[in-house]
Design a protein around this motif. Structure first.
Motif, short mmCIF file in Angstrom:
data_model
loop_
_atom_site.label_atom_id
_atom_site.label_comp_id
_atom_site.label_asym_id
_atom_site.label_seq_id
_atom_site.Cartn_x
_atom_site.Cartn_y
_atom_site.Cartn_z
N HIS A 91 6.58 -20.26 -18.79
CA HIS A 91 5.31 -20.62 -18.13
C HIS A 91 5.20 -19.96 -16.76
N GLU A 123 10.41 -20.71 -24.16
CA GLU A 123 9.65 -20.79 -25.40
C GLU A 123 10.05 -19.66 -26.36
N ASP A 155 0.48 -20.43 -26.42
CA ASP A 155 1.35 -19.64 -25.54
C ASP A 155 2.09 -18.49 -26.24
MN MN Z 1 3.72 -23.68 -23.48
#
Ligand code: MN
Ligand code: PEP
Length: 287
Positions: A212, A238, A249
């Motif tokens: 992020h 992630e 995302d």
């Molecule tokens: Mn995310």
């Protein structure tokens, strides 16, 4: 920061070691804040059982899996997470693979549902100053991963942690995930200075989320290495079996192969700063 009585450092160089999962017959306890780094990976959102099985079966060198079930999204029309179906998937994966799991709790009403099925409850950036939620998490017998607010100062971040501690839960893990700036090239700006400061001010373990923080998958590995060099106690990243098809995302999500390579590339840096990496996945593979 004299008001942050409970989370500020007791003495130099002390970090509280928090147990995430107890030792079993075959595996040592999984902790965060000790010598071993705590590295967590998984998708932004839990999308299907097949997706989570693929991640668990990849035997990544991780100490936990992450996956959002309730997602805070900028647009109310964007995917909001699978909700209870996602919780069933997360719970099944946790049971079957004996892997610690982390998921976000967005509201007080979700705590009772999520807590029995998660090893760590995440408070997302958008909720860092949701004081009622923080107070309620003080009453929960699970570690809380508190992410820094989008534009929160270090003092506000530490005081948010103090809310949880002062309401009874000392097991708090901080997470720097980038802050807003004028520059939109990266999604946020990773504030490694804050990581060093938080390690000096508080005794809480500090993780870094380079996903992020950057919003771009090609920047994730280098910033993960920088975070460990700066003294972070671990990472939350992630990853997805098919990153381009991530429902949320996708742009910042790395592949499972890239995740394994990233952890490999931390080895020498970890050694240089007196930390260790568990060489293999630490899951107690039940099936
Ligand atoms: Mn995310
Ligand atoms: C997340 O980790 O899924 C997330 C939404 O991150 P943040 O709260 O840091 O934006």
């Amino acid at each position: 920061m004299k008001d942050a009585k409970l989370v500020t450092k007791l003495h130099n160089d002390h970090t509280s070691e928090i147990e995430i999962a107890p030792a079993t017959e075959n595996t040592p306890a999984i902790t965060v804040g000790g010598k071993a780094l705590f590295i967590v990976g998984g998708p932004c959102s839990i999308e299907s059982m097949a997706q989570m099985e693929a991640i668990a079966e990849a035997k990544l060198p991780l100490q936990g899996l992450r996956g959002g079930i309730y997602k805070p999204r900028t647009s109310p029309y964007a995917f909001q997470g699978l909700g209870e179906v996602g919780l069933d998937i997360l719970s099944a994966i946790r049971q079957r693979y004996g892997v610690p799991v982390i998921t976000e709790v967005m509201a007080i009403s979700q705590i009772e549902k999520l807590a029995p099925h998660a090893d760590v409850l995440q408070v997302g950036s958008r909720n860092m100053q949701n004081f009622d939620l923080l107070k309620a998490l003080g009453d929960v017998d699970k570690p809380v991963l508190l992410k820094r607010g989008l534009a929160a100062t270090v003092t506000e971040f530490v005081m948010a942690a103090e809310y949880i501690a002062s309401h009874g839960n000392p097991n708090i893990i901080l997470c720097e995930r980038g802050i807003r700036s004028f520059d939109t090239y990266t999604r946020n700006v990773l504030d490694l200075g804050a990581v060093v400061a938080l390690k000096q001010i508080t005794h809480l373990p500090v993780l870094v989320d380079p996903s992020h923080a950057t919003g771009k998958r090609e920047l994730v590995a280098a910033l993960a290495r920088a975070a460990i060099a700066a003294g972070a106690d671990g990472l939350i990243i992630e990853c997805h079996p098919d990153p381009d098809r991530s429902i949320s995302d996708a742009r910042q999500t790395i592949s499972l192969g890239a995740m394994a390579d990233l952890v490999d590339s931390l080895e020498l840096i970890a050694q240089a700063v007196g930390r260790s990496i568990k060489p293999q996945h630490s899951f107690n593979l039940v099936s």
